[in-house]
Design a protein around this motif. Structure first.
Motif, PDB file in Angstrom:
ATOM      1  N   SER A  43       0.826  -1.203   0.000  1.00 51.44           N
ATOM      2  CA  SER A  43       0.000   0.000   0.000  1.00 51.44           C
ATOM      3  C   SER A  43       0.864   1.259   0.000  1.00 51.44           C
ATOM      4  O   SER A  43       0.479   2.284  -0.550  1.00 51.44           O
ATOM      5  N   SER A  44       2.050   1.186   0.590  1.00 51.30           N
ATOM      6  CA  SER A  44       2.972   2.327   0.545  1.00 51.30           C
ATOM      7  C   SER A  44       3.440   2.566  -0.888  1.00 51.30           C
ATOM      8  O   SER A  44       3.536   3.720  -1.334  1.00 51.30           O
ATOM      9  N   GLU A  45       3.726   1.508  -1.604  1.00 47.84           N
ATOM     10  CA  GLU A  45       4.113   1.625  -3.016  1.00 47.84           C
ATOM     11  C   GLU A  45       2.982   2.259  -3.820  1.00 47.84           C
ATOM     12  O   GLU A  45       3.211   3.165  -4.630  1.00 47.84           O
ATOM     13  N   ILE A  46       1.769   1.815  -3.581  1.00 49.63           N
ATOM     14  CA  ILE A  46       0.606   2.366  -4.276  1.00 49.63           C
ATOM     15  C   ILE A  46       0.450   3.840  -3.946  1.00 49.63           C
ATOM     16  O   ILE A  46       0.239   4.673  -4.833  1.00 49.63           O
ATOM     17  N   ALA A  47       0.567   4.197  -2.672  1.00 53.83           N
ATOM     18  CA  ALA A  47       0.416   5.588  -2.248  1.00 53.83           C
ATOM     19  C   ALA A  47       1.462   6.486  -2.900  1.00 53.83           C
ATOM     20  O   ALA A  47       1.143   7.585  -3.373  1.00 53.83           O
ATOM     21  N   HIS A  48       2.712   6.034  -2.964  1.00 57.15           N
ATOM     22  CA  HIS A  48       3.760   6.849  -3.586  1.00 57.15           C
ATOM     23  C   HIS A  48       3.537   7.005  -5.092  1.00 57.15           C
ATOM     24  O   HIS A  48       3.741   8.090  -5.646  1.00 57.15           O
ATOM     25  N   LEU A  49       3.125   5.953  -5.756  1.00 57.79           N
ATOM     26  CA  LEU A  49       2.819   6.060  -7.183  1.00 57.79           C
ATOM     27  C   LEU A  49       1.635   6.994  -7.414  1.00 57.79           C
ATOM     28  O   LEU A  49       1.658   7.835  -8.319  1.00 57.79           O
ATOM     29  N   LEU A  50       0.620   6.862  -6.592  1.00 54.77           N
ATOM     30  CA  LEU A  50      -0.571   7.697  -6.714  1.00 54.77           C
ATOM     31  C   LEU A  50      -0.241   9.166  -6.462  1.00 54.77           C
ATOM     32  O   LEU A  50      -0.735  10.052  -7.161  1.00 54.77           O
ATOM     33  N   TRP A  51       0.611   9.440  -5.499  1.00 57.47           N
ATOM     34  CA  TRP A  51       1.064  10.808  -5.222  1.00 57.47           C
ATOM     35  C   TRP A  51       1.636  11.434  -6.496  1.00 57.47           C
ATOM     36  O   TRP A  51       1.256  12.534  -6.883  1.00 57.47           O
ATOM     37  N   GLY A  52       2.534  10.716  -7.150  1.00 59.25           N
ATOM     38  CA  GLY A  52       3.148  11.238  -8.369  1.00 59.25           C
ATOM     39  C   GLY A  52       2.140  11.438  -9.493  1.00 59.25           C
ATOM     40  O   GLY A  52       2.187  12.442 -10.209  1.00 59.25           O
ATOM     41  N   MET A  53       1.222  10.508  -9.630  1.00 59.81           N
ATOM     42  CA  MET A  53       0.224  10.614 -10.693  1.00 59.81           C
ATOM     43  C   MET A  53      -0.720  11.789 -10.454  1.00 59.81           C
ATOM     44  O   MET A  53      -1.063  12.521 -11.389  1.00 59.81           O
ATOM     45  N   LEU A  54      -1.128  12.001  -9.216  1.00 54.53           N
ATOM     46  CA  LEU A  54      -2.010  13.119  -8.914  1.00 54.53           C
ATOM     47  C   LEU A  54      -1.306  14.456  -9.119  1.00 54.53           C
ATOM     48  O   LEU A  54      -1.914  15.424  -9.573  1.00 54.53           O
ATOM     49  N   ARG A  55      -0.032  14.498  -8.821  1.00 58.98           N
ATOM     50  CA  ARG A  55       0.726  15.733  -9.062  1.00 58.98           C
ATOM     51  C   ARG A  55       0.821  16.024 -10.562  1.00 58.98           C
ATOM     52  O   ARG A  55       0.790  17.178 -10.970  1.00 58.98           O
ATOM     53  N   GLU A  56       0.905  14.968 -11.364  1.00 66.14           N
ATOM     54  CA  GLU A  56       0.925  15.150 -12.820  1.00 66.14           C
ATOM     55  C   GLU A  56      -0.414  15.652 -13.341  1.00 66.14           C
ATOM     56  O   GLU A  56      -0.467  16.342 -14.347  1.00 66.14           O
ATOM     57  N   GLU A  57      -1.501  15.305 -12.667  1.00 66.08           N
ATOM     58  CA  GLU A  57      -2.848  15.718 -13.073  1.00 66.08           C
ATOM     59  C   GLU A  57      -3.216  17.110 -12.560  1.00 66.08           C
ATOM     60  O   GLU A  57      -4.264  17.644 -12.919  1.00 66.08           O
ATOM     61  N   ALA A  58      -2.384  17.689 -11.720  1.00 64.04           N
ATOM     62  CA  ALA A  58      -2.701  18.959 -11.066  1.00 64.04           C
ATOM     63  C   ALA A  58      -2.747  20.128 -12.047  1.00 64.04           C
ATOM     64  O   ALA A  58      -2.116  20.109 -13.101  1.00 64.04           O
ATOM     65  N   PHE A  59      -3.490  21.152 -11.646  1.00 60.54           N
ATOM     66  CA  PHE A  59      -3.649  22.372 -12.434  1.00 60.54           C
ATOM     67  C   PHE A  59      -2.634  23.443 -12.039  1.00 60.54           C
ATOM     68  O   PHE A  59      -2.563  24.476 -12.687  1.00 60.54           O
ATOM     69  N   VAL A  60      -1.890  23.216 -10.953  1.00 61.67           N
ATOM     70  CA  VAL A  60      -0.874  24.169 -10.494  1.00 61.67           C
ATOM     71  C   VAL A  60       0.429  23.409 -10.236  1.00 61.67           C
ATOM     72  O   VAL A  60       0.403  22.217  -9.923  1.00 61.67           O
TER      73      VAL A  60
END
Length: 127
Positions: A43-60
């Motif tokens: 779940s830590s691996e998933i959380a870190h990957l998700l963090w990066g993906m959400l930052r890529e989707e960000a508007f700022v």
């Protein structure tokens, strides 16, 4: 013109929301995000990957996600974007075999937050 400057014009409300949230979250990083997800092991691996993906989707630039962010309100993601832009790439990055799983009947609108995405991925990983 960079994408963030463009987003200010095509998505002004989301850009302002994310900008305000970013300022409130300057102490949040990938590890804090994973800890707030109560992530350990896979779940830590998933959380870190998700963090990066959400930052890529960000508007700022340098946006800092939180586990309880609304994917629709903060990221303008509907069920199709959640499936196509988060779940599917995560499955690939994690190397999860989903050949025997039928997603046709699943309502991706039920995945409303990053925490929901992580929990969904853990269920798949544990099958």
């Amino acid at each position: 013109m960079n994408r963030f400057a463009l987003y200010r014009f095509i998505a002004p409300f989301r850009s302002r929301l994310q900008s305000r949230l970013r300022e409130e979250r300057l102490n949040v990083d990938a590890d804090a995000f994973a800890n707030r997800m109560e992530a350990g092991g896979r779940s830590s691996e998933i959380a870190h990957l998700l963090w990066g993906m959400l930052r890529e989707e960000a508007f700022v630039p340098d946006f800092r996600p939180e586990p309880e962010d609304s994917l629709s309100k903060v990221y303008a993601m509907g069920p199709e974007e959640v499936r196509d832009d988060l779940v599917e790439p995560l499955l690939d990055r994690l190397g999860l075999d989903v050949e025997g799983i039928d997603f046709k009947g699943f309502d991706f609108a039920l995945i409303a937050t990053p925490r929901d995405v992580a929990q969904f991925m853990l269920k798949i990983a544990n099958t």
